[in-house]
Motif scaffolding. Sequence first.
Motif, mmCIF file in Angstrom:
data_model
loop_
_atom_site.group_PDB
_atom_site.id
_atom_site.type_symbol
_atom_site.label_atom_id
_atom_site.label_comp_id
_atom_site.label_asym_id
_atom_site.label_seq_id
_atom_site.Cartn_x
_atom_site.Cartn_y
_atom_site.Cartn_z
ATOM 1 N N CYS A 76 80.769 -16.429 56.462
ATOM 2 C CA CYS A 76 81.699 -17.081 57.396
ATOM 3 C C CYS A 76 80.944 -18.005 58.362
ATOM 4 C CB CYS A 76 82.485 -16.028 58.178
ATOM 5 S SG CYS A 76 83.700 -15.147 57.177
ATOM 6 N N GLN A 77 79.824 -17.537 58.866
ATOM 7 C CA GLN A 77 79.021 -18.367 59.779
ATOM 8 C C GLN A 77 78.449 -19.590 59.066
ATOM 9 O OE1 GLN A 77 76.089 -15.710 61.373
ATOM 10 N NE2 GLN A 77 77.600 -14.444 62.446
ATOM 11 N N TRP A 78 78.038 -19.394 57.836
ATOM 12 C CA TRP A 78 77.511 -20.497 57.044
ATOM 13 C C TRP A 78 78.589 -21.570 56.827
ATOM 14 C CZ3 TRP A 78 75.141 -19.823 51.454
ATOM 15 C CH2 TRP A 78 74.489 -21.019 51.087
ATOM 16 N N GLU A 101 84.985 -24.245 51.892
ATOM 17 C CA GLU A 101 86.027 -23.530 51.135
ATOM 18 C C GLU A 101 85.439 -22.458 50.214
ATOM 19 O OE1 GLU A 101 89.718 -24.424 48.055
ATOM 20 O OE2 GLU A 101 88.782 -26.076 49.153
ATOM 21 N N PRO A 102 84.457 -22.776 49.343
ATOM 22 C CA PRO A 102 83.883 -21.712 48.495
ATOM 23 C C PRO A 102 83.174 -20.629 49.301
ATOM 24 C CG PRO A 102 82.651 -23.760 48.240
ATOM 25 C CD PRO A 102 83.883 -24.100 49.000
ATOM 26 N N LEU A 103 82.530 -20.999 50.411
ATOM 27 C CA LEU A 103 81.868 -19.982 51.230
ATOM 28 C C LEU A 103 82.873 -19.011 51.827
ATOM 29 C CD1 LEU A 103 79.173 -22.152 53.068
ATOM 30 C CD2 LEU A 103 78.740 -20.322 51.406
ATOM 31 N N LYS A 104 83.981 -19.560 52.302
ATOM 32 C CA LYS A 104 85.029 -18.683 52.839
ATOM 33 C C LYS A 104 85.649 -17.832 51.732
ATOM 34 C CE LYS A 104 86.338 -21.591 56.770
ATOM 35 N NZ LYS A 104 87.389 -22.480 57.350
ATOM 36 N N GLY A 105 85.727 -18.429 50.519
ATOM 37 C CA GLY A 105 86.249 -17.665 49.379
ATOM 38 C C GLY A 105 85.356 -16.486 49.042
ATOM 39 N N VAL A 106 84.045 -16.713 49.027
ATOM 40 C CA VAL A 106 83.097 -15.622 48.767
ATOM 41 C C VAL A 106 83.184 -14.564 49.861
ATOM 42 C CG1 VAL A 106 80.659 -15.020 48.582
ATOM 43 C CG2 VAL A 106 81.522 -17.055 47.428
ATOM 44 N N ALA A 107 83.297 -15.013 51.109
ATOM 45 C CA ALA A 107 83.417 -14.066 52.225
ATOM 46 C C ALA A 107 84.644 -13.176 52.068
ATOM 47 C CB ALA A 107 83.477 -14.832 53.543
ATOM 48 N N GLY A 108 85.762 -13.824 51.637
ATOM 49 C CA GLY A 108 86.983 -13.038 51.418
ATOM 50 C C GLY A 108 86.813 -12.036 50.291
ATOM 51 N N CYS A 109 86.143 -12.444 49.221
ATOM 52 C CA CYS A 109 85.872 -11.522 48.102
ATOM 53 C C CYS A 109 85.026 -10.342 48.558
ATOM 54 C CB CYS A 109 85.163 -12.269 46.974
ATOM 55 S SG CYS A 109 86.199 -13.474 46.127
ATOM 56 N N MET A 110 84.014 -10.615 49.361
ATOM 57 C CA MET A 110 83.151 -9.554 49.875
ATOM 58 C C MET A 110 83.949 -8.553 50.703
ATOM 59 S SD MET A 110 80.127 -9.957 48.737
ATOM 60 C CE MET A 110 79.112 -11.218 47.967
ATOM 61 N N TYR A 162 75.171 0.387 50.072
ATOM 62 C CA TYR A 162 75.715 -0.841 49.479
ATOM 63 C C TYR A 162 76.882 -1.364 50.318
ATOM 64 C CZ TYR A 162 78.332 -3.698 46.094
ATOM 65 O OH TYR A 162 79.024 -4.717 45.482
ATOM 66 N N LEU A 163 77.726 -0.450 50.795
ATOM 67 C CA LEU A 163 78.860 -0.847 51.630
ATOM 68 C C LEU A 163 78.388 -1.492 52.933
ATOM 69 C CD1 LEU A 163 81.909 -0.858 52.180
ATOM 70 C CD2 LEU A 163 81.685 1.482 53.071
ATOM 71 N N GLN A 219 77.731 -6.651 56.025
ATOM 72 C CA GLN A 219 76.891 -7.667 56.669
ATOM 73 C C GLN A 219 76.991 -9.014 55.948
ATOM 74 O OE1 GLN A 219 72.826 -6.385 57.394
ATOM 75 N NE2 GLN A 219 73.500 -4.248 57.546
ATOM 76 N N TYR A 220 77.274 -8.958 54.665
ATOM 77 C CA TYR A 220 77.381 -10.156 53.829
ATOM 78 C C TYR A 220 78.523 -11.065 54.296
ATOM 79 C CZ TYR A 220 75.394 -11.637 49.302
ATOM 80 O OH TYR A 220 74.679 -12.242 48.310
#
Length: 414
Positions: free
Chosen positions: A255-257, A266-275, A243-244, A249-250
Amino acid sequence: MSVLTVPADISGHMLDLDEDEDLEVFTKKTSLADGSPMPNSPSSMVNQYSLEDEDNTKVIFITVDNPESHVTAIETFILYRVVTKTTRSEFDSSEYEVRRRYQDFLWLRSRLEENYPTLIVHPLPEKFVMKGMVERFNDDFIETRKKALHRFLNRISEHPILSYSQHFKVFLTAQELVSHRKQGPGFLSRIGETMRAMANSVRGLKSRPDEFTLMQEYVENFSNKICSVDKITQRIIKEQREYLDELNQYNPTYCQWAESEEKLAEPLKGVAGCMERCSKETEERIQHLSESLVPTLHEYVLCADTLKAVLRRRDNIQAEYEAKNEALASRKTDQEILQEEVDDLADRVELANNALQGDWSRWKNGMRIDLRSAFVTSAERNIEYYEKCLAVWESFLLSQKGEPIEQENGENAS
């Protein structure tokens, strides 16, 4: 109040072969099982010791640390520093520092089992690399083994009987063990003793006392349960690592998206930061399981095997007594000699039973404390993990509040 009574020598000939053939056996005609000085004579503390007061004997403090790798032409091994501090009167000094390798720990445990066959000697970590370890002497393996060796010695130091063993004292104080390890009757003698033990085992028992039958059933059930929990925990850790890897990879994918989707950046970068933050928490959780829960579970998997061996040795002593008793009843000659042997074996059976009964209660209390502590700590860490991950995602949701409305207003204005 239960009192643990241990004989001067209950070992007899019940010794299983050690996996290291170069280990020798000490003679057993000594004052206290293995030659230990009798504490507080004439009323021996070893024979009078109450298990409820065992904390009073914790006057030996041992640390295992500073592992050093040694490479020779024929082998590679690790030497661990063993530092001992004590106020015991039988020690000539209050502090000792020696170097020991894994085989030295095996020697000590073998001698303790030989001289105290129905006391429960805490297990050592396995000699060989655990499944999944690629490098035998990598840092994680050495650290895990060092902690296990530390626990092994401190369990002995806390034991009201084993802590007075002369072999234990030699292990802690002698600068070299070669001369001590070479004493005894040797390998061929051990072969003979083991064959006798096997013969007694094949012969079986006529009437094992009910309490030891119940003890054996408990051990079998405990072994099945602890082995199952250990395997499932190892499987969970493996799945968590997978899972890690997925989380790691997530993050770059989002970030690329974000680079190619301006209005969703902004939301994509937010999700990336959460991941990224959740992956760090997951890594810490895996580390906790691997370093705290798994070693405790696996230690008691090995304890279950130790208990089975102790019960077999007790049965062997009783089987030898029953065989001699039958021989006495059927023989018409040499009855006086046989009667002495039967009486001696009867004493050994009684003393072996008393030793196991006392140590059994002590072991169960320690086991319950250890496992409860491991489970509570694991539960607390799980709560901490999920709370941190929850906070990460809640923070993301708060940051996105009102964003769709603003975008919609912007589009209408245009």
